[in-house]
Scaffold this active site. Structure first.
Site, PDB file in Angstrom:
ATOM      1  CD  GLU A   1      83.675  86.868  16.899  1.00  0.00           C
ATOM      2  OE1 GLU A   1      82.596  87.342  16.505  1.00  0.00           O
ATOM      3  OE2 GLU A   1      84.477  87.500  17.613  1.00  0.00           O
TER       4      GLU A   1
ATOM      5  CG  ASN B   1      81.666  92.739  13.818  1.00  0.00           C
ATOM      6  OD1 ASN B   1      80.454  92.505  13.812  1.00  0.00           O
ATOM      7  ND2 ASN B   1      82.585  91.776  13.835  1.00  0.00           N
TER       8      ASN B   1
ATOM      9  CE  LYS C   1      83.158  90.964  17.260  1.00  0.00           C
ATOM     10  NZ  LYS C   1      84.291  90.295  17.880  1.00  0.00           N
TER      11      LYS C   1
ATOM     12  N   GLY D   1      88.433  90.766  21.047  1.00  0.00           N
ATOM     13  CA  GLY D   1      87.611  90.653  22.253  1.00  0.00           C
ATOM     14  C   GLY D   1      88.384  90.260  23.493  1.00  0.00           C
TER      15      GLY D   1
ATOM     16  CG  HIS E   1      84.563  88.199  12.290  1.00  0.00           C
ATOM     17  ND1 HIS E   1      84.736  87.434  13.421  1.00  0.00           N
ATOM     18  CD2 HIS E   1      84.902  89.462  12.623  1.00  0.00           C
ATOM     19  CE1 HIS E   1      85.150  88.229  14.403  1.00  0.00           C
ATOM     20  NE2 HIS E   1      85.246  89.465  13.954  1.00  0.00           N
TER      21      HIS E   1
ATOM     22  CB  SER F   1      91.458  94.711  21.821  1.00  0.00           C
ATOM     23  OG  SER F   1      90.884  93.462  22.195  1.00  0.00           O
TER      24      SER F   1
ATOM     25  CD  GLU G   1      88.677  91.818  12.750  1.00  0.00           C
ATOM     26  OE1 GLU G   1      88.329  92.899  13.245  1.00  0.00           O
ATOM     27  OE2 GLU G   1      87.961  90.810  12.749  1.00  0.00           O
TER      28      GLU G   1
HETATM   29  P1  PGA Z   1      86.972  93.635  19.215  1.00  0.00           P
HETATM   30  O1  PGA Z   1      86.399  92.889  17.917  1.00  0.00           O
HETATM   31  O2  PGA Z   1      87.205  95.078  18.820  1.00  0.00           O
HETATM   32  O3  PGA Z   1      85.917  93.495  20.256  1.00  0.00           O
HETATM   33  O4  PGA Z   1      88.253  92.956  19.587  1.00  0.00           O
HETATM   34  C1  PGA Z   1      86.901  93.171  16.634  1.00  0.00           C
HETATM   35  C2  PGA Z   1      86.249  92.260  15.622  1.00  0.00           C
HETATM   36  O5  PGA Z   1      86.015  91.084  15.941  1.00  0.00           O
HETATM   37  O6  PGA Z   1      85.957  92.670  14.489  1.00  0.00           O
END
Ligand code: PGA
Length: 249
Positions: free
Chosen positions: A97, A9, A11, A173, A95, A212, A167
């Site tokens: 976010e 992803n 982003k 993140g 997601h 992460s 997640e």
């Molecule tokens: P990250 O993001 O690996 O940077 O923690 C995962 C995601 O949001 O899908």
């Protein structure tokens, strides 16, 4: 036997030149990834270019969202038919976010899910609890509610046509990964909940972990019985890191 899927992803990261380096790097190392399917989800504006760069390499392509309507007056949204024109076979849906920063409700996420499935695009359906929710001991209630939004409107069979991504929001993140045991416990809960309604759907559906995941912790996470891959943010932006996760499978 469920296949492992490692999906990136991206982003809102990258540029025309950086994505070229990234895709070419992934293509170069792809032959060493033996036990996983790989996919990337670029920012929408780069989907045509990424599709072109992927060519006939075996890398799946996904969008980071999809409209719940087929076409019309929906400013800023992406129609499923448009995504299909550029060979998108996946769409990230729900997601955290999108849920937290752009107020996407469980109901809207479920409608986006329905439109993806109807259009032949596989939803990468994201669910997961915040830190407050985990500390309050309501993780299972939260993921149940998020799953029920789809199950209650589209039936349990619809879940056979998606990939679930668990997640935990506190791990996204932040560099704080859920431990393999913490992740496995929630994955097993999700599969158990589905199995209570339909065992064949529960056996079939891939459940990815996201938050992460990186080259260093992937092998242990991916060795858990109910973890069938990863949705990777930060570590998907460099070909070597992303490939290392694929090789860890
Ligand atoms: P990250 O993001 O690996 O940077 O923690 C995962 C995601 O949001 O899908």
């Amino acid at each position: 036997m469920r296949r492992t899927l490692i999906a990136g992803n991206w982003k809102m990261n990258g540029s025309l030149s950086s994505l070229e380096t990234l895709i070419n790097g992934i293509k170069e190392g792809l032959a060493d990834v033996k036990n996983a399917d790989m996919a990337v989800c670029p920012p929408a504006i780069y989907i045509p270019r990424v599709s072109e760069l992927i060519g006939d390499a075996s890398i799946g392509l996904g969008s980071q969202n999809i409209c719940d309507q087929e076409s019309g007056a929906f400013t800023g949204e992406l129609a499923p038919s448009m995504l299909k024109e550029f060979n998108c076979n996946y769409a990230i849906i729900g997601h955290s976010e999108r849920r937290s920063l752009y107020a996407e409700s469980d109901e809207l996420v479920a409608r986006r899910f329905a439109m993806a499935v109807k259009s032949g695009i596989t939803p990468l359906f994201c669910i997961g609890e915040t830190l407050d929710e985990r500390e309050a001991g309501v993780t299972q209630d939260v993921v149940s509610r998020q799953l029920d939004a789809v199950i209650n409107t589209q039936g349990i069979e619809a879940l056979a046509q998606c990939v679930i991504a668990y997640e935990p929001v506190w791990a996204i993140g932040t560099g704080k990964t859920a431990s393999p045991e913490q992740a496995q416990a929630v994955h097993a809960f999700i599969r158990g909940k589905l199995a209570a309604l339909n065992t064949s759907v529960a056996d079939k559906v891939q459940i990815l972990y996201g938050g992460s995941m990186n080259a260093a912790n992937a092998a242990e996470l991916l060795s858990q019985p109910d973890i069938d891959g990863g949705l990777i943010g930060g570590a998907s932006l460099k070909a070597v890191d992303f490939l290392a996760i694929g090789k860890a499978a």
